[in-house]
Design a protein around this motif. Structure first.
Motif, PDB file in Angstrom:
ATOM      1  N   UNK A   1       0.824  -1.210   0.000  1.00  0.00           N
ATOM      2  CA  UNK A   1       0.000   0.000   0.000  1.00  0.00           C
ATOM      3  C   UNK A   1       0.857   1.260   0.000  1.00  0.00           C
ATOM      4  N   UNK A   2       1.957   1.225   0.740  1.00  0.00           N
ATOM      5  CA  UNK A   2       2.876   2.366   0.748  1.00  0.00           C
ATOM      6  C   UNK A   2       3.481   2.572  -0.639  1.00  0.00           C
ATOM      7  N   UNK A   3       3.855   1.487  -1.301  1.00  0.00           N
ATOM      8  CA  UNK A   3       4.427   1.585  -2.652  1.00  0.00           C
ATOM      9  C   UNK A   3       3.421   2.198  -3.613  1.00  0.00           C
ATOM     10  N   UNK A   4       2.190   1.731  -3.556  1.00  0.00           N
ATOM     11  CA  UNK A   4       1.162   2.262  -4.458  1.00  0.00           C
ATOM     12  C   UNK A   4       0.862   3.726  -4.171  1.00  0.00           C
ATOM     13  N   UNK A   5       0.783   4.072  -2.906  1.00  0.00           N
ATOM     14  CA  UNK A   5       0.493   5.459  -2.536  1.00  0.00           C
ATOM     15  C   UNK A   5       1.623   6.402  -2.958  1.00  0.00           C
ATOM     16  N   UNK A   6       2.849   6.002  -2.669  1.00  0.00           N
ATOM     17  CA  UNK A   6       3.991   6.849  -3.026  1.00  0.00           C
ATOM     18  C   UNK A   6       4.152   6.947  -4.541  1.00  0.00           C
ATOM     19  N   UNK A   7       3.928   5.840  -5.242  1.00  0.00           N
ATOM     20  CA  UNK A   7       4.044   5.870  -6.704  1.00  0.00           C
ATOM     21  C   UNK A   7       2.969   6.767  -7.312  1.00  0.00           C
ATOM     22  N   UNK A   8       1.764   6.711  -6.765  1.00  0.00           N
ATOM     23  CA  UNK A   8       0.687   7.577  -7.255  1.00  0.00           C
ATOM     24  C   UNK A   8       1.050   9.047  -7.069  1.00  0.00           C
ATOM     25  N   UNK A   9       1.629   9.365  -5.912  1.00  0.00           N
ATOM     26  CA  UNK A   9       2.056  10.746  -5.661  1.00  0.00           C
ATOM     27  C   UNK A   9       3.142  11.176  -6.646  1.00  0.00           C
ATOM     28  N   UNK A  10       4.092  10.291  -6.890  1.00  0.00           N
ATOM     29  CA  UNK A  10       5.179  10.636  -7.815  1.00  0.00           C
ATOM     30  C   UNK A  10       4.672  10.789  -9.242  1.00  0.00           C
TER      31      UNK A  10
ATOM     32  N   UNK B   1       4.651  14.096 -11.856  1.00  0.00           N
ATOM     33  CA  UNK B   1       5.389  13.955 -13.109  1.00  0.00           C
ATOM     34  C   UNK B   1       6.787  13.402 -12.921  1.00  0.00           C
ATOM     35  N   UNK B   2       7.044  12.734 -11.794  1.00  0.00           N
ATOM     36  CA  UNK B   2       8.366  12.165 -11.512  1.00  0.00           C
ATOM     37  C   UNK B   2       8.338  10.666 -11.764  1.00  0.00           C
ATOM     38  N   UNK B   3       9.483  10.076 -12.060  1.00  0.00           N
ATOM     39  CA  UNK B   3       9.514   8.616 -12.268  1.00  0.00           C
ATOM     40  C   UNK B   3       9.282   7.877 -10.946  1.00  0.00           C
ATOM     41  N   UNK B   4       8.627   6.731 -11.039  1.00  0.00           N
ATOM     42  CA  UNK B   4       8.299   5.985  -9.832  1.00  0.00           C
ATOM     43  C   UNK B   4       8.684   4.516  -9.914  1.00  0.00           C
ATOM     44  N   UNK B   5       9.303   4.100 -11.003  1.00  0.00           N
ATOM     45  CA  UNK B   5       9.615   2.689 -11.184  1.00  0.00           C
ATOM     46  C   UNK B   5      10.576   2.175 -10.117  1.00  0.00           C
ATOM     47  N   UNK B   6      11.613   2.926  -9.833  1.00  0.00           N
ATOM     48  CA  UNK B   6      12.589   2.488  -8.829  1.00  0.00           C
ATOM     49  C   UNK B   6      11.935   2.364  -7.462  1.00  0.00           C
TER      50      UNK B   6
END
Length: 129
Positions: free
Chosen positions: A63-72, A76-81
């Protein structure tokens, strides 16, 4: 081997404690440290509590990964890493829960039969047929 299994569970619990500390959830951080004591309780219920906490931690990491990736993504920032790192930590926490069930750590908690006895029983069954 059992030392490495203990080490994996301790590592997962410490990572979760660090995550909760960063989030300001001091009570949950203290719970992580307190649950480490259950590694020395040789009862199946202790193993189940640890497994439940690690699986809950797996859900928190995802859930933290999904939330942080959504924010990134929204910024407009990359979120793959970020997704790869947090996803890997989530998978490792899940493996920590599985480690408690299997192998010598499972035997430690009384969840699995000792490997020597299981192998001997299978040989005896094969010879009896």
């Amino acid at each position: 081997m059992i030392f490495l299994q203990f080490l994996l569970v301790v590592f997962c619990m410490l990572l979760m404690a660090a995550h909760f500390l960063r989030a300001g959830a001091f009570f949950l951080m203290a719970v992580c440290f307190g649950l480490l004591a259950l590694l020395f309780v040789r009862r199946p219920w202790a193993a189940r509590v640890l497994q439940g906490w690690l699986l809950l931690g797996t859900a928190v990491w995802i859930l933290t990964a999904l939330s942080a990736a959504t924010d990134r993504f929204a910024q407009g920032k990359p979120a793959l890493r970020l997704l790869l790192i947090l996803g890997t930590v989530g998978v490792v926490s899940g493996l920590g829960a599985l480690t408690i069930q299997r192998g010598r750590l499972g035997t430690h908690f009384g969840l699995a039969q000792p490997e020597e006895l299981t192998a001997g029983r299978q040989d005896g069954e094969a010879a009896g047929r």
